[in-house]
Design a protein around this motif. Structure first.
Motif, mmCIF file in Angstrom:
data_model
loop_
_atom_site.group_PDB
_atom_site.id
_atom_site.type_symbol
_atom_site.label_atom_id
_atom_site.label_comp_id
_atom_site.label_asym_id
_atom_site.label_seq_id
_atom_site.Cartn_x
_atom_site.Cartn_y
_atom_site.Cartn_z
ATOM 1 N N ASN A 8 0.801 -1.218 0.000
ATOM 2 C CA ASN A 8 0.000 0.000 0.000
ATOM 3 C C ASN A 8 0.841 1.279 0.000
ATOM 4 O O ASN A 8 0.305 2.370 0.143
ATOM 5 C CB ASN A 8 -0.972 0.003 1.179
ATOM 6 C CG ASN A 8 -0.271 -0.115 2.516
ATOM 7 O OD1 ASN A 8 0.926 -0.358 2.582
ATOM 8 N ND2 ASN A 8 -1.016 0.046 3.590
ATOM 9 N N THR A 9 2.133 1.156 -0.150
ATOM 10 C CA THR A 9 3.022 2.309 -0.205
ATOM 11 C C THR A 9 2.967 2.924 -1.595
ATOM 12 O O THR A 9 3.065 2.228 -2.596
ATOM 13 C CB THR A 9 4.477 1.891 0.104
ATOM 14 O OG1 THR A 9 4.533 1.404 1.433
ATOM 15 C CG2 THR A 9 5.432 3.063 -0.050
ATOM 16 N N LYS A 10 2.792 4.240 -1.645
ATOM 17 C CA LYS A 10 2.767 4.929 -2.933
ATOM 18 C C LYS A 10 4.092 5.631 -3.211
ATOM 19 O O LYS A 10 4.526 5.711 -4.347
ATOM 20 C CB LYS A 10 1.618 5.932 -2.952
ATOM 21 C CG LYS A 10 1.319 6.489 -4.309
ATOM 22 C CD LYS A 10 0.007 7.230 -4.315
ATOM 23 C CE LYS A 10 -0.324 7.669 -5.724
ATOM 24 N NZ LYS A 10 -1.631 8.274 -5.796
ATOM 25 N N TYR A 11 4.736 6.151 -2.154
ATOM 26 C CA TYR A 11 5.996 6.871 -2.290
ATOM 27 C C TYR A 11 6.959 6.453 -1.185
ATOM 28 O O TYR A 11 6.543 6.063 -0.110
ATOM 29 C CB TYR A 11 5.803 8.391 -2.141
ATOM 30 C CG TYR A 11 4.895 9.017 -3.144
ATOM 31 C CD1 TYR A 11 5.353 9.331 -4.421
ATOM 32 C CD2 TYR A 11 3.577 9.312 -2.830
ATOM 33 C CE1 TYR A 11 4.519 9.916 -5.341
ATOM 34 C CE2 TYR A 11 2.733 9.903 -3.744
ATOM 35 C CZ TYR A 11 3.205 10.206 -4.991
ATOM 36 O OH TYR A 11 2.373 10.787 -5.915
ATOM 37 N N GLU A 87 11.276 12.469 -3.308
ATOM 38 C CA GLU A 87 10.089 11.626 -3.300
ATOM 39 C C GLU A 87 10.174 10.669 -4.483
ATOM 40 O O GLU A 87 10.301 11.097 -5.624
ATOM 41 C CB GLU A 87 8.841 12.506 -3.412
ATOM 42 C CG GLU A 87 7.545 11.760 -3.376
ATOM 43 C CD GLU A 87 6.368 12.680 -3.556
ATOM 44 O OE1 GLU A 87 5.671 12.951 -2.556
ATOM 45 O OE2 GLU A 87 6.136 13.124 -4.700
ATOM 46 N N ILE A 88 10.106 9.382 -4.198
ATOM 47 C CA ILE A 88 10.246 8.371 -5.238
ATOM 48 C C ILE A 88 8.966 7.549 -5.307
ATOM 49 O O ILE A 88 8.549 6.953 -4.308
ATOM 50 C CB ILE A 88 11.451 7.454 -4.967
ATOM 51 C CG1 ILE A 88 12.722 8.296 -4.864
ATOM 52 C CG2 ILE A 88 11.579 6.400 -6.060
ATOM 53 C CD1 ILE A 88 13.896 7.548 -4.329
ATOM 54 N N HIS A 89 8.353 7.550 -6.467
ATOM 55 C CA HIS A 89 7.121 6.789 -6.666
ATOM 56 C C HIS A 89 7.428 5.296 -6.637
ATOM 57 O O HIS A 89 8.507 4.861 -7.065
ATOM 58 C CB HIS A 89 6.471 7.180 -7.993
ATOM 59 C CG HIS A 89 5.077 6.678 -8.125
ATOM 60 N ND1 HIS A 89 4.793 5.434 -8.629
ATOM 61 C CD2 HIS A 89 3.894 7.241 -7.786
ATOM 62 C CE1 HIS A 89 3.487 5.247 -8.615
ATOM 63 N NE2 HIS A 89 2.916 6.335 -8.114
ATOM 64 N N LYS A 90 6.473 4.509 -6.185
ATOM 65 C CA LYS A 90 6.679 3.059 -6.052
ATOM 66 C C LYS A 90 7.026 2.387 -7.375
ATOM 67 O O LYS A 90 7.674 1.353 -7.394
ATOM 68 C CB LYS A 90 5.452 2.393 -5.443
ATOM 69 C CG LYS A 90 4.232 2.397 -6.343
ATOM 70 C CD LYS A 90 3.076 1.701 -5.700
ATOM 71 C CE LYS A 90 1.864 1.731 -6.620
ATOM 72 N NZ LYS A 90 0.719 1.081 -6.016
ATOM 73 N N SER A 91 6.649 2.987 -8.498
ATOM 74 C CA SER A 91 6.928 2.383 -9.803
ATOM 75 C C SER A 91 8.428 2.302 -10.096
ATOM 76 O O SER A 91 8.849 1.535 -10.947
ATOM 77 C CB SER A 91 6.217 3.154 -10.912
ATOM 78 O OG SER A 91 6.722 4.474 -10.993
ATOM 79 N N TYR A 92 9.243 3.084 -9.391
ATOM 80 C CA TYR A 92 10.691 3.036 -9.583
ATOM 81 C C TYR A 92 11.336 1.870 -8.841
ATOM 82 O O TYR A 92 12.531 1.637 -8.970
ATOM 83 C CB TYR A 92 11.356 4.343 -9.130
ATOM 84 C CG TYR A 92 11.134 5.479 -10.091
ATOM 85 C CD1 TYR A 92 11.919 5.623 -11.222
ATOM 86 C CD2 TYR A 92 10.134 6.417 -9.866
ATOM 87 C CE1 TYR A 92 11.709 6.659 -12.110
ATOM 88 C CE2 TYR A 92 9.927 7.462 -10.744
ATOM 89 C CZ TYR A 92 10.715 7.579 -11.859
ATOM 90 O OH TYR A 92 10.506 8.601 -12.731
ATOM 91 N N GLN A 117 10.961 7.600 4.833
ATOM 92 C CA GLN A 117 9.604 7.282 5.255
ATOM 93 C C GLN A 117 8.828 6.725 4.069
ATOM 94 O O GLN A 117 9.043 7.156 2.931
ATOM 95 C CB GLN A 117 8.879 8.544 5.754
ATOM 96 C CG GLN A 117 9.456 9.134 7.004
ATOM 97 C CD GLN A 117 9.199 8.276 8.226
ATOM 98 O OE1 GLN A 117 8.200 7.592 8.332
ATOM 99 N NE2 GLN A 117 10.151 8.301 9.150
ATOM 100 N N GLU A 118 7.957 5.784 4.325
ATOM 101 C CA GLU A 118 7.072 5.260 3.298
ATOM 102 C C GLU A 118 5.698 5.887 3.460
ATOM 103 O O GLU A 118 5.187 6.001 4.569
ATOM 104 C CB GLU A 118 6.965 3.741 3.397
ATOM 105 C CG GLU A 118 8.277 3.056 3.071
ATOM 106 C CD GLU A 118 8.184 1.540 3.117
ATOM 107 O OE1 GLU A 118 7.088 1.002 3.384
ATOM 108 O OE2 GLU A 118 9.215 0.900 2.879
ATOM 109 N N VAL A 119 5.128 6.298 2.351
ATOM 110 C CA VAL A 119 3.817 6.960 2.372
ATOM 111 C C VAL A 119 2.851 6.145 1.538
ATOM 112 O O VAL A 119 3.167 5.748 0.447
ATOM 113 C CB VAL A 119 3.927 8.383 1.790
ATOM 114 C CG1 VAL A 119 2.575 9.076 1.840
ATOM 115 C CG2 VAL A 119 4.968 9.188 2.515
#
Length: 119
Positions: A8-11, A87-92, A117-119
């Motif tokens: 459920n992490t987005k960034y 900020e790094i998107h989960k797609s990376y 931190q995971e967001v």
């Protein structure tokens, strides 16, 4: 490749502090940066407040990140560092994270990963 990001992490949000870094390294650090912090007075006057609902955007997320990391940012500014919130998107996946952590390892006290931190 196996991703180490929670489902459920987005960034993933990093606070990177650096000084005495050559331009090539600064370019790597700032590639995914959402905020550069180099002046304590400007940082203290940051007055954005988060929105809500559909209007919640990058500026709102940055305000939240500043709240999370305020004490650590102030400490490193006092020590002469420039900081970037990355900020790094989960797609990376974890590719960018590995690069940032390796810079911390290679450049000792000149480049520091202050927090993640995971967001």
């Amino acid at each position: 490749m196996i991703s180490l990001v929670k489902p459920n992490t987005k960034y993933k949000v990093f606070v990177i502090a650096y000084k005495n870094a050559e331009q090539r390294i600064k370019n790597i650090i700032t590639q995914h940066s959402v905020l550069n912090i180099h002046d304590k007075d400007i940082f203290l006057r940051q007055t954005n407040y988060p929105g809500f609902g559909r209007s919640f955007d990058l500026n709102d997320r940055i305000s939240i990140y500043l709240g999370w990391f305020k004490d650590k940012i102030m400490e490193k500014l006092d020590e002469g560092y420039t900081l970037n919130i990355v900020e790094i998107h989960k797609s990376y996946g974890n590719r960018v994270e590995q690069v940032l952590k390796s810079l911390d390892f290679i450049y000792d006290d000149d480049i520091l990963v202050i927090d993640i931190q995971e967001v």
